[in-house]
Scaffold this motif. Sequence first.
Motif, mmCIF file in Angstrom:
data_model
loop_
_atom_site.group_PDB
_atom_site.id
_atom_site.type_symbol
_atom_site.label_atom_id
_atom_site.label_comp_id
_atom_site.label_asym_id
_atom_site.label_seq_id
_atom_site.Cartn_x
_atom_site.Cartn_y
_atom_site.Cartn_z
ATOM 1 N N ILE A 22 33.137 14.507 -12.571
ATOM 2 C CA ILE A 22 32.651 13.829 -13.770
ATOM 3 C C ILE A 22 33.621 12.707 -14.110
ATOM 4 O O ILE A 22 34.837 12.877 -14.042
ATOM 5 N N VAL A 58 37.901 23.023 -21.338
ATOM 6 C CA VAL A 58 37.241 22.804 -20.044
ATOM 7 C C VAL A 58 38.294 22.645 -18.950
ATOM 8 O O VAL A 58 38.206 23.221 -17.876
ATOM 9 N N LEU A 72 27.545 16.364 -23.494
ATOM 10 C CA LEU A 72 28.540 16.861 -22.543
ATOM 11 C C LEU A 72 28.335 18.340 -22.203
ATOM 12 O O LEU A 72 28.446 18.740 -21.048
ATOM 13 N N LYS A 87 38.110 25.985 -17.146
ATOM 14 C CA LYS A 87 36.967 25.635 -16.297
ATOM 15 C C LYS A 87 35.720 26.396 -16.728
ATOM 16 O O LYS A 87 34.997 26.959 -15.903
ATOM 17 N N ILE A 91 32.499 26.439 -20.007
ATOM 18 C CA ILE A 91 31.903 25.783 -21.170
ATOM 19 C C ILE A 91 30.906 26.710 -21.860
ATOM 20 O O ILE A 91 30.480 27.714 -21.287
ATOM 21 N N PHE A 93 28.627 18.236 -18.002
ATOM 22 C CA PHE A 93 29.571 19.076 -17.248
ATOM 23 C C PHE A 93 28.829 19.962 -16.263
ATOM 24 O O PHE A 93 29.217 20.098 -15.101
ATOM 25 N N GLU A 94 27.730 20.569 -16.752
ATOM 26 C CA GLU A 94 26.954 21.439 -15.862
ATOM 27 C C GLU A 94 26.321 20.652 -14.727
ATOM 28 O O GLU A 94 26.263 21.112 -13.582
ATOM 29 N N ASN A 133 28.446 20.038 -11.766
ATOM 30 C CA ASN A 133 28.974 21.219 -11.071
ATOM 31 C C ASN A 133 29.088 20.992 -9.559
ATOM 32 O O ASN A 133 28.182 20.450 -8.926
ATOM 33 N N ILE A 188 34.401 21.653 -11.516
ATOM 34 C CA ILE A 188 34.301 20.191 -11.502
ATOM 35 C C ILE A 188 35.668 19.544 -11.355
ATOM 36 O O ILE A 188 36.691 20.151 -11.635
ATOM 37 N N ILE A 229 37.703 16.254 -12.757
ATOM 38 C CA ILE A 229 37.598 15.326 -13.881
ATOM 39 C C ILE A 229 38.401 14.049 -13.616
ATOM 40 O O ILE A 229 39.579 14.086 -13.282
ATOM 41 N N LEU A 286 37.441 19.777 -24.857
ATOM 42 C CA LEU A 286 37.698 19.233 -23.524
ATOM 43 C C LEU A 286 38.923 19.913 -22.897
ATOM 44 O O LEU A 286 38.944 20.230 -21.700
#
Length: 463
Positions: free
Chosen positions: A237, A256, A210, A260, A262, A229-230, A233, A275, A277, A253
């Motif tokens: 996700i 995140v 992740l 926003k 990581i 996650f990256e 971008n 992102i 989610i 999480l």
Amino acid sequence: MKVLIVEDEKIKRITLTDALLKQGYAVLAMENPIEALNIFKEREFDVVITDIRLPHMDGLDFLKEIKTLKPETTAIVMTAYATIDTAIKAMKLGAYDYITKPFSSEELLLILERLKDFRRLVEENIKLKQEITERYSFGNIIGKSKKMRDVYELIKTVAPSDATTLIIGESGTGKELIANAIHYNSPRKDNPLIKFSCSALAETLLESELFGHEKGAFTGAVKERKGRFELANNGSIFLDDIDDIPLSMQTKLLRVLQEKEIERVGGTKTIKIDIRIICATKVDLLKLAKQGKFREDLYYRLNIVPIKLPPLRDRKEDIPLLVEYLLNKYSSKGEKKTFCPEAMKLLINYDWPGNVRELENVVERVVTLTRSNDIRVEDLPDFLMTSPEKLCDRHLIDVMTEAVSFEAAIKDMEKRLLILAIEKAGGNKSEAARILKMKRETLRDKVEKYGILELSQTMKVKS
Ligand SMILES: Nc1ncnc2c1ncn2[C@@H]1O[C@H](COP(=O)(O)OP(=O)(O)OP(=O)(O)O)[C@@H](O)[C@H]1O
Ligand SMILES: [Mg+2]
């Protein structure tokens, strides 16, 4: 229905006309086929009933003319017993049915009744096909039930925003389909939709999948690697089975979601990400939270816009629509297979614990294995055979193996029938009596004798 009768025998012509008029059909009866043909060209008829042996023109030629002029017209031929092979010729020319003389008006009326059912089915089928392409879908999500239309509305509302969305539904209800719909109807649609199942990996691997890792973060991390996650971008996700995520990861999480940002495993640099989610779960997250297995604060963060997908058994009215869609999906080009009404009934009656995925598997299997275009009850897998008849047989077998007397078994059946009828009538006893073609008083006596009413009331409360 508008009916044209062509018959040269006067008495037969008049009795048939009267019988049909009485049943509400619009009837025109003619003696001469040539004159009948002229009228047929100018006016609309749904059904043409014609004698085979006629003056001035052979009945088969008359039939051929009719089918050439207006192929959609239903034709029924009347033929003497001796000329049965003419009847077969007529069928080959496109007659819908034939009736052998002598026959009673009732026999003909029966054919017309059956024809009405047949036409209704055909019309429903055409309507269904239009509905699929017109209103009752959202992209490739099929369903016209109120529950599904509410889901479409919700998708339309949330898709354009960046709101975190939680999709809740049993296995096979279409959670991934919904996630796709949200992403592809959002402004992020040209950027990636990254999908990830949280149940697939052990905790350490999960984190590096992740969040990514730096070179040398752990044994085997020979190169730096971007996490999901990256990779997502500027896009979305989709975190499937979010309930399976371990508590330690839940904390990460949450960060995140809130910040926003990581950090890769083994890294010190903070990376900003943009992102959206979308999560999915089969279980009740709040219950997990109450049991301490899921962070409650995370639950509330995820549950901002919940989308609940109904199980298929709660939207049975969508089954014919889905079946039609799946038939198209799995038929080869030019092929047109259909389920006969009895087979469709079994599909509707079944409870589908595996939801749309299970239905899809069954349709695919049946389409592949059935040669004929008409899919019948025998072509369906055995586990669908929960028809009332079968259940009734099974019940009778139960009765016999328990070695009860004939009398007791009949009483038992009687009681069951009464309960079923009362339920079907929604508790209305007069209606139940009508269903069973029984006097209201008789029903009332029996209901009292068996103490049925309380029983059916408790049933109603339960459902
Ligand atoms: N409303 C629907 N209309 C058309 N097809 C559907 C619908 N719902 C589900 N399907 C089909 O059923 C199958 C299962 O759907 P999907 O994978 O989205 O379910 P899921 O809820 O993610 O299941 P699981 O929890 O087992 O992962 C897919 O092939 C999908 O296309
Ligand atoms: Mg899924």
